[in-house]
Design an enzyme around this catalytic site. Sequence first.
Site, short mmCIF file in Angstrom:
data_model
loop_
_atom_site.label_atom_id
_atom_site.label_comp_id
_atom_site.label_asym_id
_atom_site.label_seq_id
_atom_site.Cartn_x
_atom_site.Cartn_y
_atom_site.Cartn_z
N GLU A 151 0.85 -1.19 0.00
CA GLU A 151 0.00 0.00 0.00
C GLU A 151 0.88 1.23 0.00
O GLU A 151 1.85 1.32 0.77
CB GLU A 151 -0.92 0.01 1.23
CG GLU A 151 -1.76 1.28 1.35
CD GLU A 151 -2.68 1.26 2.56
OE1 GLU A 151 -3.18 0.16 2.90
OE2 GLU A 151 -2.90 2.33 3.17
N GLU A 156 -2.09 11.54 3.29
CA GLU A 156 -3.12 11.45 4.31
C GLU A 156 -3.04 12.72 5.15
O GLU A 156 -1.97 13.29 5.33
CB GLU A 156 -2.92 10.22 5.20
CG GLU A 156 -3.17 8.90 4.51
CD GLU A 156 -3.05 7.74 5.48
OE1 GLU A 156 -4.09 7.19 5.88
OE2 GLU A 156 -1.92 7.40 5.84
#
Length: 270
Positions: A151, A156
């Site tokens: 991932e 974020e």
Amino acid sequence: MKKLLSMVAVVVLTALSGCTDSSRPGPGLVWSDEFDGSGPVDERSWNVATGNKEFDGWGNEELQYYTKDSLVRDGDGHLAITAAKADPGAELPCWNGKNCEYTSGRITSEDKVSMQNGRVEVRMKVPAGTGLWPAFWMLGSGVDEWPNGGEIDVMEWVGNETKTVYGTLHGPGYSDDAGVQGEVELPADLSDDFHVFAVQKSPERIQWQVDGRTFFEMTPEKLPEGKKWVFERPFYLLFNLAVGGPWPGSPIEETKFPTTLLVDYVRIYN
């Protein structure tokens, strides 16, 4: 997209402009979505996720129920992902056995658009507020069991840390709290304007950028000792605006709803 992680790089940028111009795509463009027009997203490129309970709170004890109605091209050249308080009495099963208190949106390009090497960039404006968790990220194609396929969290942002952007790798033996993460502190609140977030991916090297400046780089040698590099495969794209979970915490009274993540474009270059 997982909760608080191991920090391996912290950078403070003090000279970034607050706004990056939305220029036309440059040479080497192989795919893009400019989100022109209005209405639902283009299903030739995107899958719309729905639900919560059946996905165990999306692995993070998140409080939002993803719905199709939370995603729309707004007619001004943006994808608008809106988090809102759920209607009282709505049947929106959450991981905790209750009905979800919020609705929001999530899309993926799985089996439709992916990138193995190149540059992927997104221009977007994030919403502020405690408990909000907008993200643009990538998952390794063709591998069912997370995190064995890898991932890459391109960006974020937790809504109560208004100047900090995170970039992260998850893989076998370095996921969840043990993910490998870098962060950058910008000179201004990210929610004030649009910014460009990007990953430059080449064989055995991944670089994270904000507004054209690199703040984090990973190679196999930088992984924790004995851990496997699993990033030499195609990765598909994900956008979402999560609400709640251990990392951002739950919304507070001052968190404003509805609130919207605006995506101007996403582009892949060779």
